[in-house]
Design an enzyme around this catalytic site. Structure first.
Site, PDB file in Angstrom:
ATOM      1  N   HIS A 335      44.983  40.773 -38.450  1.00 45.21           N
ATOM      2  CA  HIS A 335      44.296  39.668 -37.780  1.00 45.21           C
ATOM      3  C   HIS A 335      43.198  39.073 -38.664  1.00 45.21           C
ATOM      4  O   HIS A 335      42.875  37.892 -38.541  1.00 45.21           O
ATOM      5  CB  HIS A 335      43.690  40.149 -36.462  1.00 45.21           C
ATOM      6  CG  HIS A 335      44.679  40.200 -35.337  1.00 45.21           C
ATOM      7  ND1 HIS A 335      45.241  41.371 -34.893  1.00 45.21           N
ATOM      8  CD2 HIS A 335      45.225  39.217 -34.570  1.00 45.21           C
ATOM      9  CE1 HIS A 335      46.079  41.110 -33.899  1.00 45.21           C
ATOM     10  NE2 HIS A 335      46.086  39.815 -33.690  1.00 45.21           N
ATOM     11  N   GLY A 336      42.599  39.879 -39.521  1.00 45.31           N
ATOM     12  CA  GLY A 336      41.540  39.365 -40.380  1.00 45.31           C
ATOM     13  C   GLY A 336      40.800  40.481 -41.071  1.00 45.31           C
ATOM     14  O   GLY A 336      40.964  41.664 -40.755  1.00 45.31           O
TER      15      GLY A 336
END
Length: 405
Positions: A335-336
């Site tokens: 996701h990051g």
């Protein structure tokens, strides 16, 4: 020049439905116009990546060329007579398959702007590439048509945010024309999903994300000085408002993607199936289904098998525990690169492991904990839903803003 972002506003659907009319008419008449579908998809892809998005368009073009060569080369290697199916070659192919998205994800750690390799949908294209490589490795894909693979990779309705499909399933739909009765059912479902998607994304998503969320965020920031770690009742409001926004916005998008796929005769998998289930593990198996199943099939199951094969951990319970930990850590990093995405992933791993531990404990002490609604799971909007909503608060990044900015 006109720029259209997928499912961004109602006007987008006017252009989309008009362009789809020849496809719909053809399906009802019993034939599929592959050539028109290709032109239609190309035009809408150009409209996504034109004007100020053209740098992303060039990145997409480079990505597609590189990964077509990669998948083709690995398929030829794997299917040649006498192939040793080298693990090293497989690992190298997977590493090259994820190289682009890894650079895009981690570039912000080293510089203040994003990578020039980034473009809308890069993660979801990577899932398709890596999943195909893994199925070639397993021998599941014995025939790879590169033109059909391009259609699969760049399938327009799902290119930006899924749902994630599989090559073999996609090709089965792509090669056949549904009979008129079945296609009529697909159209009926598509209309239903479009209407439900409008309700979710443009009405409920707007209420939660535009009307409520900014207000409770402002109140939470204003009251952070007088509470431990800045946590106050408005933060609880942020948690619920963001959870509602996240669900309705993404579920609405997913319904749009599935609906347009159905109109094109492609039965793209659903992303949600009554997601507010009673048990955390069930909820995660019903929330963003295609992503959950992808990680389960291509990471969790393979990692657990690898640990068992090499006898890293003898206990099946601890094998599952470590498997979930690794799975959700990777999902968080996907996701990051920020701390709250990683914590989000680890928090989900903790929820599932605690749920499994409780069910095992209850089964072992069934004389004290009878199997009933009270002991099997909390009610949908009590413990499970609140824990998951808290995970979405972590995911939102609001705590980072609350504590460090």
């Amino acid at each position: 020049m006109l720029n259209l972002q997928p499912y961004e506003n109602p006007q987008y659907f006017v252009y989309l439905i008009i362009a789809l009319l020849p496809v719909i008419i053809g399906m009802f008449k019993g034939f599929r116009m592959h050539w028109y579908e290709s032109i239609f998809s190309l035009v809408f892809l150009v409209l996504i990546f034109d004007a100020d998005k053209w740098p992303q368009g060039k990145a997409l073009l480079g990505y597609v060329v590189f990964n077509l060569l990669l998948v083709y080369a690995y398929f030829k290697y794997r299917t040649r007579e006498g192939s040793k199916n080298s693990t090293a070659v497989f690992y190298l192919s997977v590493a090259l398959g994820i190289a682009h998205v890894a650079v895009v994800k981690f570039t912000p750690l080293f510089q203040h702007h994003g990578s020039i390799l980034g473009f809308l949908g890069i993660s979801y294209l990577t899932f398709r590439v890596v999943g195909t490589i893994m199925e070639i490795r397993d021998g599941s894909i014995k025939d790879l048509n590169m033109w059909k693979f391009i259609q699969f990779l760049l399938f327009f309705p799902t290119i930006s945010s899924g749902p994630i499909d599989r090559y073999r399933r996609f090709v089965k739909d792509y090669d056949r024309v549904p009979d008129p009765e079945h296609y009529a059912q697909l159209v009926t479902k598509a209309i239903h999903y479009l209407m439900l998607g409008f309700l979710y994304k443009f009405i409920l998503g707007y209420i939660f994300g535009t009307l409520w969320l900014p207000s409770v965020e402002h109140m939470a920031m204003a009251s952070r000085g007088g509470a431990f770690l800045g946590l106050s009742w408005p933060v609880v409001g942020v948690m619920y408002a963001y959870s509602g926004y996240l669900f309705f916005d993404f579920a609405g998008y997913s319904l749009f993607a599935v609906a347009i796929s159905y109109l094109m005769g492609i039965e793209t998998p659903m992303n949600f199936n009554k997601p507010w289930s009673h048990i955390t593990s069930r909820l995660l198996n019903r929330w963003q289904l295609s992503l959950s199943f992808w990680f389960r099939d291509y990471i969790y199951m393979r990692f657990v098998f690898f640990m068992m094969k090499h006898k890293w951990i003898k206990s099946r319970v601890w094998t599952a525990f470590v498997g979930y930990l690794v799975l959700f850590l990777i999902m968080g990093i996907w996701h990051g690169e920020t701390w709250y995405y990683i914590v989000y992933g680890l928090f989900h791993a903790m929820l599932i492991n605690l749920t499994d531990a409780w069910l095992r404990f209850k089964k072992k002490h069934k004389d004290f904990f009878p199997h009933n609604r009270a002991t099997h799971y909390p009610s949908p909007f009590s413990m499970t839903a609140n824990a998951v909503c808290f995970s979405f608060l972590i995911f939102s990044g609001f705590l980072d803003k609350l504590w460090f900015h």
